[in-house]
Enzyme design. Structure first.
Site, short mmCIF file in Angstrom:
data_model
loop_
_atom_site.label_atom_id
_atom_site.label_comp_id
_atom_site.label_asym_id
_atom_site.label_seq_id
_atom_site.Cartn_x
_atom_site.Cartn_y
_atom_site.Cartn_z
CB THR A 56 -1.10 4.82 3.78
OG1 THR A 56 -1.11 4.01 5.07
CG2 THR A 56 0.57 5.35 3.38
CE LYS A 87 0.79 0.84 4.23
NZ LYS A 87 1.57 1.97 5.25
#
Length: 351
Positions: free
Chosen positions: A245, A188
């Site tokens: 994120t 990610k």
């Protein structure tokens, strides 16, 4: 209450120390950087990474590992490039029943190993637990309600860490899928850099939503090839960590991407962030793993060309948008085009 050793005095290590101390545990925080420990002692806080968060004097700060044998839980909280060195230093000091947890998210670039595999090579006998999920240090330290996953090949090890860490502001789920939990956390960061590029270019919500969705498809595609469970990527360490994120300014990966989108070179972007940007290392590793497993990862590939070959980010975006047409469902596309998915052996990657 337990005796807990945290290895690493960065933002996440310090945040865990503060949280676990408030939960009543006996906490020690180790670092090989004596100057950083001295500054924490002097100011009573980690001024650079967690300003305004008091670090109680009862939290033991140490640059030695002589007391590691007394720890019931050792949490490794260092950047990916320092995991092997830290695990190797810890190994001869550990008690045989100490559980070792890792909160880092990345790969060992030289070997392409997941971080739990690196730790296992250095610490072969103890339970290794992976802790991952949407969990910024800045928010954990401020008692913001947070949920993470503890994954271990031995369910008892994951449940032990779950019991130690859970409190009124931290909820911990357990998982048997170490591969998926680690891959979600590591990959990610790549997509978060690209999300930052979108912001730096001044693109819109449509673009970022598309990027995150197709990025998650790439993560799951590689994960399946490496033996992960598909449902893991719909959970906290897949979709959850990806969302936080890609959208938060706490994310150093997203901030690095913003600088890239604004026209800075990768070297300049890293200098501006001033901290380890795991997504850069992870992208190079993911690119190599995609080649190894025969998996298409076009977003990973375009970022790889940007950071290693100097490709312009707008050209990378144009090349992504101009790819040949596909069905959104990978299996249907493979059937329609009579392409057989590559065969994979997972024995190495499931360790």
């Amino acid at each position: 209450m337990a005796n807990i050793l945290i290895l690493g005095s960065g933002g996440f290590g310090a945040a865990l120390a503060v949280m676990l101390h408030k939960s009543g545990h006996q906490v020690s925080m180790w670092s090989k950087f004596q100057q950083e420990l001295d500054e924490i002692r002097l100011y009573g806080e980690h001024r650079r990474l967690l300003p305004g968060i008091p670090i109680d004097t009862a939290i033991r700060l140490t640059s030695g590992l002589e007391d590691a044998a007394q720890a019931e839980l050792a949490i490794i909280a260092v950047p990916s490039f320092a995991v092997r060195e830290t695990a190797r230093a810890l190994a001869p000091r550990l008690g045989k029943d100490t559980v070792v947890a890792n909160v880092g998210k990345g790969f060992e670039e030289k070997t392409l190993l997941r971080l739990s595999q690196v730790i296992r090579e250095e610490i072969p006998e103890n339970d290794i637990v992976v802790l991952s999920g949407p969990s910024h240090a800045e928010e954990i330290a401020r008692n913001v309600p947070t949920t993470i996953v503890a994954a271990c090949a031995n369910r008892a090890g994951a449940e032990y860490v779950q019991d130690l860490l859970m409190n009124t502001n931290l909820r911990v789920y357990v998982s048997d899928d170490m591969v998926g939990v680690e891959l979600g956390g590591a990959l990610k960061n790549i997509i978060a850099i690209c999300a930052g590029v979108c912001d730096g270019l001044g693109l819109g919500d449509n673009t970022k939503a598309a990027l995150m969705t197709r990025g998650l498809a790439e993560i799951a595609r590689l994960g399946a090839a490496m033996g992960a469970q598909a449902e893991t990527f719909a959970g906290l360490t897949g979709m959850g960590d990806l969302i936080v994120t890609c959208t938060s300014m706490h994310s150093r990966n997203r901030r690095a991407g913003i600088f890239l989108g604004q026209g800075l070179s990768p070297e300049e972007a890293l200098s501006r962030v001033g901290m380890t940007v795991e997504g850069i290392i992870a992208d190079r590793a993911a690119y190599a793993l995609a080649q190894r497993y025969g998996v298409e990862m076009p977003i990973v590939e375009q970022l790889y060309q940007v950071i290693t070959q100097g490709k312009e980010v707008r050209q990378a975006l144009a090349d992504l948008m101009g790819r040949p047409r596909r069905h959104e469902n990978e299996h249907i596309w493979l059937q329609e085009n009579r392409v057989s998915p590559p065969a994979h052996t997972n024995s190495e990657d499931l360790s």
